[in-house]
Design a protein around this motif. Structure first.
Motif, mmCIF file in Angstrom:
data_model
loop_
_atom_site.group_PDB
_atom_site.id
_atom_site.type_symbol
_atom_site.label_atom_id
_atom_site.label_comp_id
_atom_site.label_asym_id
_atom_site.label_seq_id
_atom_site.Cartn_x
_atom_site.Cartn_y
_atom_site.Cartn_z
ATOM 1 N N LEU A 92 8.922 30.718 24.228
ATOM 2 C CA LEU A 92 10.233 30.325 24.322
ATOM 3 C C LEU A 92 11.002 31.679 24.339
ATOM 4 N N ASP A 93 11.922 32.060 24.970
ATOM 5 C CA ASP A 93 12.567 33.285 25.066
ATOM 6 C C ASP A 93 14.124 32.915 24.600
ATOM 7 N N ALA A 94 14.443 33.363 23.315
ATOM 8 C CA ALA A 94 15.597 32.764 22.441
ATOM 9 C C ALA A 94 16.509 34.028 22.727
ATOM 10 N N GLY A 95 16.396 34.861 23.583
ATOM 11 C CA GLY A 95 17.532 36.061 23.887
ATOM 12 C C GLY A 95 17.124 37.258 22.799
ATOM 13 N N ASP A 96 17.450 36.975 21.442
ATOM 14 C CA ASP A 96 17.061 38.181 20.634
ATOM 15 C C ASP A 96 15.679 38.202 19.942
ATOM 16 N N ALA A 97 14.956 37.089 20.524
ATOM 17 C CA ALA A 97 13.587 37.066 20.051
ATOM 18 C C ALA A 97 12.805 36.194 21.115
ATOM 19 N N PHE A 98 11.418 36.563 21.055
ATOM 20 C CA PHE A 98 10.593 35.631 21.982
ATOM 21 C C PHE A 98 9.642 34.918 21.096
ATOM 22 N N TYR A 99 9.222 33.801 21.221
ATOM 23 C CA TYR A 99 8.553 33.002 20.357
ATOM 24 C C TYR A 99 7.271 32.621 21.202
ATOM 25 N N TYR A 100 6.065 32.525 20.603
ATOM 26 C CA TYR A 100 4.712 32.189 21.165
ATOM 27 C C TYR A 100 3.973 31.485 20.110
ATOM 28 N N ALA A 101 3.826 30.239 20.359
ATOM 29 C CA ALA A 101 2.932 29.186 19.398
ATOM 30 C C ALA A 101 1.681 28.974 20.087
ATOM 31 N N VAL A 102 0.498 29.402 19.076
ATOM 32 C CA VAL A 102 -0.757 28.960 19.645
ATOM 33 C C VAL A 102 -1.333 27.848 18.878
ATOM 34 N N PHE A 103 -1.959 26.843 19.534
ATOM 35 C CA PHE A 103 -2.505 25.832 18.575
ATOM 36 C C PHE A 103 -3.961 25.965 18.681
ATOM 37 N N ASN A 104 -4.886 25.535 17.565
ATOM 38 C CA ASN A 104 -6.251 25.572 17.674
ATOM 39 C C ASN A 104 -6.575 24.086 17.366
ATOM 40 N N TYR A 105 -7.068 23.416 18.461
ATOM 41 C CA TYR A 105 -7.632 21.927 18.205
ATOM 42 C C TYR A 105 -8.835 21.991 17.964
ATOM 43 N N GLY A 106 -9.530 22.964 17.618
ATOM 44 C CA GLY A 106 -10.890 22.708 17.472
ATOM 45 C C GLY A 106 -11.047 22.219 16.140
ATOM 46 N N THR A 107 -12.309 21.524 15.610
ATOM 47 C CA THR A 107 -12.634 20.988 14.453
ATOM 48 C C THR A 107 -13.848 21.373 13.724
ATOM 49 N N SER A 108 -14.482 22.197 14.396
ATOM 50 C CA SER A 108 -15.737 22.869 13.972
ATOM 51 C C SER A 108 -15.460 23.990 13.267
ATOM 52 N N SER A 109 -16.467 24.484 12.369
ATOM 53 C CA SER A 109 -16.014 25.642 11.431
ATOM 54 C C SER A 109 -16.249 26.931 12.140
#
Length: 808
Positions: A650-667
């Motif tokens: 998401l580009d919010a103008g004064d900042a840029f957000y980057y979300a990373v999800f990990n759906y893995g369940t193994s160690s």
């Protein structure tokens, strides 16, 4: 000579009035033998021997061998290629899309007459295609303004191509998807599709922009690596996806018939885009020309609570009032509210366990705490038995057998009995319910199971209405009117038309990993709907396991993922129980006291204390996917029924957000990577710092290493120089219209224009004070609890200008 073209039924026949296009003759009379079009970015080459057209946009081939078909009321098929004569004329058009030209191919020599219209606007990034049948009593239950059965090589690479697939509505946990090109099977997407390449992001968008008469879809049969064998833009689409066909229940065999002197399909947008994501966002905006977006100016973002996720039908007065106590004592003090200082507190299904005086008490306590009280209804649903309709029992002053819809002589039912939106007793009941909510003081209404009102039927009470979407629009129009100033949130509902402020993009979801993956799938596929609605609703967020039904998870990692879904849409509604005290209610044969627990409350307070996360939620916009591959697989109810990306931005103008999800369940499934800035669409050199919002860790953009533990999420905020004003916009005060100074802990503001609002932030972006001035003029002093060396002051004037000043 000027004529007015109305595209759909007027208010008397139950449809909303579409934009009337004023079409003036350009002096080009009908002619044959020169049927090509060259207009700006649009080129149409007409093959007179085959009576088909080749469409190019921005120099790229998007369709070839295109023609028009329809299925008449008596099931007779018609095909424009079979008509003896074709001519073309052009005329100027001036409508909501702007000034342009409409080119009309007219097919004659058979009945009904067919017109295929191509609308070209020089200022738009797409063109529109529509088909019209005309003649004595023209009537059809399907019109396809675009059909191609010619093998077409599209301007896409030869690998990694996808077909975007969206559902008609969000009932029964319907998901979005993108299908591999190599399948070679027909893919039908409701309303719109995108044909795109994952790597280059090039894409072609085709989708309907009118939703007042027809249910529509786009069907694509791919062949080879970047070719299509068949493409159809369909008006008159029904299937199990539209809930018109339901196993073992009353089902339609075809779409409702549309009739008149002229019968038109929806206009379908067609366009080539360098980035398919931009294309879908543009498509969303194109829909608002016909159905204007219901803007909401009272809130920049939504924070709050919804009772269903934690209480369901255990909702009771004692517990509901106790949740308000919890918010007052623990959540409001740590800042769980929007920039207006407001929180939304919604009594969901089961609210009728409270009497009217208790509802008034709830509303009054909400308002005393600057909370927005909300409530719930299901206007087109009867929750008794089908036998009640068969018996024609009296209900709400009407006869159920007459109020309920039928198809093939049987009563329609999805989960509830489908009521006819055009029946006066249905309308009377809906208006009475909404008037009651208004009179009680509620300011928000969640409206559920709306797809019951969009079903095709044997007939409707209003004889001028013959299709499910006409009836649905009729009903929505009086809902919007009766709701008054209340915010409207459609829950289970068709995607279009967007006649609400908010729409729930998914179905009920709790807090375990598969439920969150499902919600993220809906963000993945419909982020662009915030162009049509003020907010996308990602559903109630339960951050702990609900004791009464066992739904959700107590895993804090999974809770972080679920909470992030709200922050990423600007609508963060908690769904836990939370109450300190409550009544005893029976759940599945067991009596429970409807109260929360200390661990549940402590977790949400800890999340709410994170000011960086609250700041993100206050952006009030939806993240877009990075890839669009929907490659992560998971199971909600059956094997691999969820597919979703794991990176969003998401580009919010004064900042840029980057979300990373990990759906893995193994160690051993932790994610460790270096950001691909080119893929994210930004330059690392544009930023001076990166903050990970969940951990608070900081780094320089050039040295950032993404690290996401198993079954968890990280949200990175890339900050530009000067970040910390708390706002994306910044208007220089070079005219001296606003003067700001600071002495000790006192901030003084003087403005030439009347002031709407003053916000004061610390240099790190923490909001310290927010004051609504409400249009007053003069000088204002704001006293802070502490002396700060540097402050950011944001002043918004009533004329809409925003001034941001740093004072020391």
């Amino acid at each position: 000579m000027k004529t007015i073209r109305t595209h759909i039924l007027n208010a008397r026949t139950g449809g909303a009035i579409a934009l009337a296009a004023v079409i003036a003759s350009c002096g080009g009379s009908a002619y044959a033998g020169n049927l090509d079009i060259v207009d700006g970015n649009v080129k149409v080459t007409f093959d007179e021997s085959r009576k088909t057209a080749r469409f190019e946009h921005k120099g790229k081939l998007v369709l070839s061998g295109a023609y028009t078909t329809a299925i008449l009321a008596d099931d007779t098929p018609v095909d424009s290629r079979n008509y003896p004569s074709v001519s073309m004329n052009k005329a100027a058009v001036n409508d909501g899309y702007g000034n342009g030209t409409v080119y009309t191919y007219t097919y004659t020599g058979a009945t009904p007459q067919i017109e295929q219209k191509i609308y070209v606007y020089p200022d738009l990034d797409y063109f529109l295609v529509e088909a019209t049948l005309s003649g004595d009593n023209a009537a059809a239950h399907q019109i396809c303004p675009i059909v191609s059965q010619t093998s077409t090589t599209l301007p896409l690479p030869t690998s990694s191509n996808r077909i975007y697939d969206m559902p008609f509505a969000n009932d029964n946990w319907a998901t979005f998807n993108s299908h591999n090109w190599s399948l070679g099977q027909p893919i039908t997407s409701c309303e719109a599709t995108a044909l795109y390449n994952v790597n280059t992001r090039q894409g072609i968008i085709i989708g309907s922009v009118d939703h007042s008469v027809w249910k529509s879809a786009v069907s694509v049969t791919p062949t080879s690596s970047n070719k299509t064998r068949k493409v159809s833009a369909i008006a008159g689409y029904i299937s199990s996806r539209t809930w018109d066909v339901i196993k073992d229940k009353a089902s339609s065999t075809r779409h409702g018939i549309v009739k008149g002197d002229k019968v038109s399909s929806p206009r379908f947008m067609v366009g080539y885009f360098d980035d398919w994501r931009n294309g879908l966002e543009t498509y969303g905006e194109a829909n608002t020309v016909v159905c204007p977006k219901l803007e909401w100016t009272k809130d920049n973002a939504l924070f709050g609570w919804q009772s269903w996720g934690g209480m369901e039908f255990g909702l009771n007065y004692t517990s509901a009032m106790s949740v308000l106590d919890f918010y007052e004592k623990e959540l409001l003090p740590v800042g769980f509210y929007n920039e207006k200082g407001r929180t939304l507190m919604v009594l969901d299904s089961g609210w009728n366990a409270l009497n009217d005086q208790q509802l008034v008490n709830y509303v009054n306590k909400c308002k005393s705490l600057n909370m927005v009280p909300g409530i719930y209804t299901t206007p087109f649903s009867y929750w008794g038995s089908e036998q009640d309709a068969v018996n024609n029992n009296t209900w709400e002053g009407g006869k159920l057998g007459e109020m309920a819809l039928k198809v093939n002589g049987r009563y329609r039912m999805i989960n509830a009995l489908s009521l006819d939106p055009t029946h006066p007793k249905v309308r009377e009941w809906v208006e009475k319910t909404l008037n009651k909510f208004n009179n009680l003081g509620f300011e928000f209404v969640k409206i559920d199971f709306m797809n019951n009102g969009s079903q095709e039927a044997d007939s409707f009470y209003d004889p001028n209405i013959t299709t499910g979407m006409q009836a649905y629009n009729y009903g929505m129009d009086y809902i919007v009117e009766a709701a008054g100033d209340m915010m409207i949130d459609f829950s289970i509902a068709p995607v279009f038309p967007a006649k609400a402020h908010v729409r729930r993009i998914g179905c009920d979801a709790w807090g375990d990993l598969p439920q969150s993956m499902y919600t993220l799938n809906c963000i993945n596929g419909s982020w662009w709907l915030d162009r049509c609605y003020a907010f996308n609703d990602p559903d109630h967020m339960c951050l702990s396991k609900v004791p009464f039904n066992g739904k959700g998870s107590n895993d804090i990692n999974e809770a972080r993922i679920r909470y992030s879904c709200g922050l990423m849409t600007g609508m963060t509604l908690l769904g836990g129980t939370y109450a300190y005290e409550g009544d005893i209610k029976n759940f599945n044969g067991t009596d429970y006291k409807v109260v929360g627990n200390d661990a549940e409350r402590a977790r949400v307070v800890e999340f709410a204390k994170n000011k960086d996360l609250i700041k993100l939620g206050n952006v009030g916009k939806t993240f877009r996917p990075v890839e669009g591959t929907f490659h992560e697989k998971g199971s909600l109810w059956s094997k691999d029924d969820i597919s979703v990306d794991n990176e969003f931005v998401l580009d919010a103008g004064d900042a840029f957000y980057y979300a990373v999800f990990n759906y893995g369940t193994s160690s051993n499934s932790a994610i460790e990577k270096t950001p691909d800035f080119a893929r994210l669409g930004v330059n690392a050199s544009d930023f001076v710092n990166v903050t990970e919002l969940w951990t608070g860790e900081t780094a320089s953009p050039a040295s950032l290493k993404v690290n996401v533990p198993v079954k968890d999420v990280r949200i990175y905020r890339f900050e530009k120089s000067g970040f910390g004003s708390g706002v994306a916009e910044s208007v220089a005060d070079d005219a001296g219209k606003v003067n700001v100074s600071k002495t000790g802990n006192c901030v003084s503001v003087n403005a030439v224009s009347a002031i709407d609002r003053i916000d004061v932030y610390s240099i790190d972006g923490t909001q310290l004070n927010s004051t609504d001035i409400e249009g007053a003029t003069g000088s204002f002093n704001i006293i802070l609890d502490t002396i700060y060396n540097i402050l950011i002051v944001r002043v918004k004037t009533v004329d809409g200008n925003v001034y941001v000043t740093k004072v020391a």
